[in-house]
Scaffold this motif. Sequence first.
Motif, PDB file in Angstrom:
ATOM      1  N   LYS A   1      -1.687   6.565   5.513  1.00 25.18           N
ATOM      2  CA  LYS A   1      -3.079   6.383   5.073  1.00 25.18           C
ATOM      3  C   LYS A   1      -3.750   5.302   5.922  1.00 25.18           C
ATOM      4  CE  LYS A   1      -5.672   6.257   0.747  1.00 25.18           C
ATOM      5  NZ  LYS A   1      -6.463   5.023   0.777  1.00 25.18           N
ATOM      6  N   ARG A   2      -4.985   5.593   6.365  1.00 17.59           N
ATOM      7  CA  ARG A   2      -5.672   4.680   7.291  1.00 17.59           C
ATOM      8  C   ARG A   2      -6.378   3.538   6.591  1.00 17.59           C
ATOM      9  NH1 ARG A   2      -8.418   9.497  10.724  1.00 17.59           N
ATOM     10  NH2 ARG A   2      -6.892   9.564  12.414  1.00 17.59           N
ATOM     11  N   THR A   3      -6.606   3.670   5.306  1.00 19.64           N
ATOM     12  CA  THR A   3      -7.384   2.653   4.587  1.00 19.64           C
ATOM     13  C   THR A   3      -6.609   2.151   3.373  1.00 19.64           C
ATOM     14  OG1 THR A   3      -8.437   4.422   3.328  1.00 19.64           O
ATOM     15  CG2 THR A   3      -9.652   3.578   5.231  1.00 19.64           C
ATOM     16  N   PHE A   4      -6.951   0.932   2.966  1.00 20.08           N
ATOM     17  CA  PHE A   4      -6.341   0.379   1.753  1.00 20.08           C
ATOM     18  C   PHE A   4      -6.952   1.023   0.519  1.00 20.08           C
ATOM     19  CE2 PHE A   4      -5.413  -3.303   4.565  1.00 20.08           C
ATOM     20  CZ  PHE A   4      -4.039  -3.330   4.362  1.00 20.08           C
ATOM     21  N   SER A   5      -6.090   1.312  -0.441  1.00 21.96           N
ATOM     22  CA  SER A   5      -6.579   1.942  -1.674  1.00 21.96           C
ATOM     23  C   SER A   5      -7.368   0.965  -2.537  1.00 21.96           C
ATOM     24  CB  SER A   5      -5.403   2.488  -2.480  1.00 21.96           C
ATOM     25  OG  SER A   5      -4.698   3.420  -1.700  1.00 21.96           O
TER      26      SER A   5
ATOM     27  N   GLU B   1       0.823  -1.217   0.000  1.00 19.73           N
ATOM     28  CA  GLU B   1       0.000   0.000   0.000  1.00 19.73           C
ATOM     29  C   GLU B   1       0.860   1.271   0.000  1.00 19.73           C
ATOM     30  OE1 GLU B   1      -3.286   0.700  -0.175  1.00 19.73           O
ATOM     31  OE2 GLU B   1      -2.854   2.828   0.169  1.00 19.73           O
ATOM     32  N   GLN B   2       2.065   1.157   0.623  1.00 15.67           N
ATOM     33  CA  GLN B   2       2.950   2.334   0.738  1.00 15.67           C
ATOM     34  C   GLN B   2       2.165   3.507   1.353  1.00 15.67           C
ATOM     35  OE1 GLN B   2       5.054   2.568  -3.282  1.00 15.67           O
ATOM     36  NE2 GLN B   2       3.745   0.736  -3.534  1.00 15.67           N
ATOM     37  N   PRO B   3       1.652   3.284   2.576  1.00 12.68           N
ATOM     38  CA  PRO B   3       0.743   4.270   3.188  1.00 12.68           C
ATOM     39  C   PRO B   3       1.443   5.551   3.634  1.00 12.68           C
ATOM     40  CG  PRO B   3       1.299   2.548   4.768  1.00 12.68           C
ATOM     41  CD  PRO B   3       1.907   2.129   3.458  1.00 12.68           C
ATOM     42  N   TRP B   4       2.771   5.546   3.671  1.00 17.24           N
ATOM     43  CA  TRP B   4       3.547   6.677   4.204  1.00 17.24           C
ATOM     44  C   TRP B   4       3.494   7.894   3.296  1.00 17.24           C
ATOM     45  CZ3 TRP B   4       5.905   1.714   3.653  1.00 17.24           C
ATOM     46  CH2 TRP B   4       6.362   1.447   2.363  1.00 17.24           C
ATOM     47  N   ARG B   5       3.467   9.052   3.921  1.00 17.46           N
ATOM     48  CA  ARG B   5       3.629  10.331   3.204  1.00 17.46           C
ATOM     49  C   ARG B   5       4.594  11.173   4.028  1.00 17.46           C
ATOM     50  NH1 ARG B   5       1.144   7.285   0.624  1.00 17.46           N
ATOM     51  NH2 ARG B   5      -0.826   7.564  -0.486  1.00 17.46           N
ATOM     52  N   PHE B   6       5.461  11.908   3.371  1.00 12.63           N
ATOM     53  CA  PHE B   6       6.483  12.720   4.041  1.00 12.63           C
ATOM     54  C   PHE B   6       6.304  14.182   3.650  1.00 12.63           C
ATOM     55  CE2 PHE B   6       8.112   8.489   3.360  1.00 12.63           C
ATOM     56  CZ  PHE B   6       8.655   8.152   4.588  1.00 12.63           C
ATOM     57  N   PHE B   7       6.209  15.039   4.621  1.00 12.73           N
ATOM     58  CA  PHE B   7       6.090  16.486   4.374  1.00 12.73           C
ATOM     59  C   PHE B   7       7.357  17.138   4.902  1.00 12.73           C
ATOM     60  CE2 PHE B   7       2.020  14.516   4.783  1.00 12.73           C
ATOM     61  CZ  PHE B   7       1.423  14.886   3.593  1.00 12.73           C
ATOM     62  N   VAL B   8       7.978  17.953   4.063  1.00 13.29           N
ATOM     63  CA  VAL B   8       9.333  18.422   4.346  1.00 13.29           C
ATOM     64  C   VAL B   8       9.358  19.951   4.495  1.00 13.29           C
ATOM     65  CG1 VAL B   8      11.720  18.419   3.519  1.00 13.29           C
ATOM     66  CG2 VAL B   8      10.221  16.467   3.001  1.00 13.29           C
TER      67      VAL B   8
END
Length: 215
Positions: free
Chosen positions: A110-114, A67-74
């Motif tokens: 992300k809390r849910t599967f796409s 799923e690669q649920p991670w998001r990075f804000f820089v």
Amino acid sequence: MASNGIAMPLEATTPVNIDKYADTHPRVHELIRTRWSPRAFSSRAVSDEDLKIVLEAARWAASCYNEQPWRFFVGRKSDPEAHARFVDILVPANQVWAKSAPVLIIMAAKRTFSHNGSPNYYGLHDAGQALAHLMLQANALGLHAHAMAGFDRDKARQEIGIPDDYDLGAAVVLGYLGNPDQLPEQTRKAEVAKRQRKPLDEIAFGSHWNEPLAL
Ligand SMILES: Cc1cc2nc3c(=O)[nH]c(=O)nc-3n(C[C@H](O)[C@H](O)[C@H](O)COP(=O)(O)O)c2cc1C
């Protein structure tokens, strides 16, 4: 240079002689043995290329259903507005030291599967794996990363515009090692203290609760 050919980042960057490397089994990989979480960061900028490499390392972490649920804000010091906004999100105890570092990252998962919209109970778990990749890759580049739970999640959600379908993970400081003397006295003491871990027999067991693992 270590015997296995991996550059030893601490000696290369620290202005003082402190030993933060794990006192561990000799076969634990140098990248793991030499990773630690400093609070004294120098103001030296992290290049676009190195920032891209640490994020790329995170990108290749394993995840449930890929799923690669991670998001990075820089938020980088090169963008003073973004950097100040990210520093402001941190609790004061973290602001004190984290503000010196050139890069602040805030993670979401992300809390849910796409693929079907059902809850993904492994979202933050997998974001943690991505963070471990990021930290070890940072270490390989002579950088250090320090994760933080101490920040205002609601403020981060609002300031960054993170939607409800995403959990907040950790905030992360990324940069080069600074001098412990730049820290307030109590923090400086922690900075030079030996790192501690529970013994292996307190965290690893046989096939039943509390059953010793014969190793
Ligand atoms: C999810 C997470 C949250 C953390 N939150 C903070 C924090 O808010 N402030 C801080 O100074 N350190 C924080 N830390 C750093 C830990 O204190 C540190 O990893 C731990 O003491 C072990 O030290 P080491 O990383 O040098 O091995 C956090 C680490 C993790 C993984």
